[in-house]
Write a protein that holds these residues in place. Structure first.
Motif, PDB file in Angstrom:
ATOM      1  N   ASN A 132      24.930  33.654   6.711  1.00 28.62           N
ATOM      2  CA  ASN A 132      23.666  33.065   6.234  1.00 28.62           C
ATOM      3  C   ASN A 132      24.046  32.465   4.668  1.00 28.62           C
ATOM      4  OD1 ASN A 132      21.122  32.612   4.647  1.00 28.62           O
ATOM      5  ND2 ASN A 132      20.279  33.478   6.611  1.00 28.62           N
ATOM      6  N   SER A 134      22.512  32.034   2.187  1.00 27.25           N
ATOM      7  CA  SER A 134      21.549  32.736   0.909  1.00 27.25           C
ATOM      8  C   SER A 134      21.630  34.311   1.012  1.00 27.25           C
ATOM      9  CB  SER A 134      19.988  32.525   1.339  1.00 27.25           C
ATOM     10  OG  SER A 134      19.525  32.896   2.552  1.00 27.25           O
ATOM     11  N   GLU A 135      22.423  34.796   1.823  1.00 27.16           N
ATOM     12  CA  GLU A 135      22.868  36.223   1.886  1.00 27.16           C
ATOM     13  C   GLU A 135      24.452  36.524   1.873  1.00 27.16           C
ATOM     14  OE1 GLU A 135      20.931  37.893   5.248  1.00 27.16           O
ATOM     15  OE2 GLU A 135      18.856  37.332   4.575  1.00 27.16           O
ATOM     16  N   TYR A 136      24.752  37.768   1.547  1.00 27.77           N
ATOM     17  CA  TYR A 136      25.959  38.172   1.757  1.00 27.77           C
ATOM     18  C   TYR A 136      26.436  39.151   2.581  1.00 27.77           C
ATOM     19  CZ  TYR A 136      27.090  35.209  -2.602  1.00 27.77           C
ATOM     20  OH  TYR A 136      27.007  34.304  -3.507  1.00 27.77           O
ATOM     21  N   ASN A 137      25.693  39.113   3.689  1.00 30.47           N
ATOM     22  CA  ASN A 137      26.002  40.025   4.589  1.00 30.47           C
ATOM     23  C   ASN A 137      26.639  39.198   5.854  1.00 30.47           C
ATOM     24  OD1 ASN A 137      25.283  42.504   4.117  1.00 30.47           O
ATOM     25  ND2 ASN A 137      23.258  42.164   4.572  1.00 30.47           N
ATOM     26  N   ASN A 166      28.848  44.161   4.213  1.00 31.76           N
ATOM     27  CA  ASN A 166      28.398  43.557   2.907  1.00 31.76           C
ATOM     28  C   ASN A 166      29.503  42.860   2.276  1.00 31.76           C
ATOM     29  OD1 ASN A 166      27.468  43.460   0.194  1.00 31.76           O
ATOM     30  ND2 ASN A 166      25.448  44.304   1.135  1.00 31.76           N
ATOM     31  N   ARG A 254      32.712  30.750   4.300  1.00 34.19           N
ATOM     32  CA  ARG A 254      31.465  30.828   3.449  1.00 34.19           C
ATOM     33  C   ARG A 254      31.655  29.577   2.579  1.00 34.19           C
ATOM     34  NH1 ARG A 254      27.903  32.572  -0.091  1.00 34.19           N
ATOM     35  NH2 ARG A 254      26.028  33.605   0.433  1.00 34.19           N
ATOM     36  N   ASN A 265      21.540  29.671   9.968  1.00 27.77           N
ATOM     37  CA  ASN A 265      22.796  30.488  10.280  1.00 27.77           C
ATOM     38  C   ASN A 265      24.052  29.558  10.866  1.00 27.77           C
ATOM     39  OD1 ASN A 265      21.584  33.169   9.760  1.00 27.77           O
ATOM     40  ND2 ASN A 265      20.628  32.774  11.832  1.00 27.77           N
TER      41      ASN A 265
END
Length: 290
Positions: A132, A134-137, A166, A254, A265
């Motif tokens: 995603n 906007s996330e770092y998972n 993570n 990423r 996603n």
């Protein structure tokens, strides 16, 4: 033999090689599968040697067969979703079948995507890498040897391993590994699918036609039993070294996704190929139906 990270786009008037591939052309055409491969190759992510055809050209196929050798793997890209969608990812053994199938793809508004054949049944692991922006998972869905990560997308298989990583904290937050009993059932289901897939490959080469479903191919218990013996009897979870390489691949993917079309996603489809390492097949999002 071309290098692993070579991508070629050929039209009737010109050929673009490697970093000369016009990504704006691919974006304008809506050929996002090939776009993701071009961006990957330009950012040091391993991809299989790849050729995208924009026009039918049997001379290009002849030259490709000389350089990469038969069989060649046929896949497809498209600007608008073909319904029904042909099943790609199979080896074609002759110039005759290559010519007929690529021509039929153009008739159905698809663009042939060709690679040297990489035996999908010999991949050590295959995975979907879910990210995603906007996330770092990063979420990883893994299947073992003789299985195919694309089956997960088509709803015909169960993952063997799953973990959430993570990327900032550099640790696994959640992990699942398939139970032996469930894996035994998956071996039977996969053996049936492999038997049908091999029937499909044989007929596609004979008839020059890509089907949209494996359900139409009948297989015997004997064929299924033959295939089940080729599937490992147990799933071996990823070790720390392989996880480390997958996580680095997630970081590299990423870095590319801001250049791809916007979607909630992004999923990178990758395989661990013997004597090669992890390679990327494509990156897709909500714009791309499977």
């Amino acid at each position: 033999m071309v290098s692993l990270a070579t991508l070629i786009v050929t039209t009737s008037s010109e050929i673009w090689y490697d970093d000369k591939v016009d990504v704006d052309f691919l974006r304008t055409k809506g050929l996002y599968k090939t776009l993701s491969l071009a961006l990957a190759a330009q950012n040091s992510i391993k991809i299989p040697p790849t050729l995208l055809m924009i026009d039918q050209n049997d001379n290009v196929l002849l030259e490709l067969a000389k350089n990469w050798h038969l069989p060649l793997m046929i896949r497809l890209d498209y600007s608008s979703y073909p319904n029904p969608k042909p099943l790609g990812g199979i080896p074609l053994n002759s110039l005759k079948s290559l010519s007929k199938i690529t021509n039929n793809l153009f008739i159905n508004n698809c663009f042939p995507l060709l690679h040297p054949n990489i035996n999908r049944f010999e991949n050590i692991y295959s995975a979907n890498v879910m990210l995603n922006s906007s996330e770092y998972n990063a979420c990883f869905e893994i299947v073992g040897k003789s299985f195919d990560a694309s089956d997960l997308r088509h709803g015909v298989g169960t993952l063997h391993e799953y973990f959430i990583y993570n990327l900032i904290e550099n640790k696994i937050n959640e992990r699942y590994i398939i139970e032996d009993k469930r894996y035994d059932l998956e071996r039977v289901n996969r053996a049936q699918r492999i038997a049908r897939l091999k029937q499909y490959i044989k007929l596609a080469n004979k008839n020059g036609y890509l089907s949209s479903s494996l359900a139409e191919y009948d297989v015997s218990d004997e064929q299924i039993y033959k295939e089940i013996k080729t599937i490992p009897i147990q799933y071996i979870p990823l070790n720390k070294s392989k996880i480390k390489h997958l996580v680095q691949l997630a970081w590299n993917i990423r870095n590319i996704i801001p250049i791809l079309p916007t979607t909630k996603n992004y999923i990178g489809s990758v395989s661990l190929v013997p004597n090669v390492g992890w390679i990327l097949w494509d990156i897709y999002g909500e714009w791309y139906k499977r």
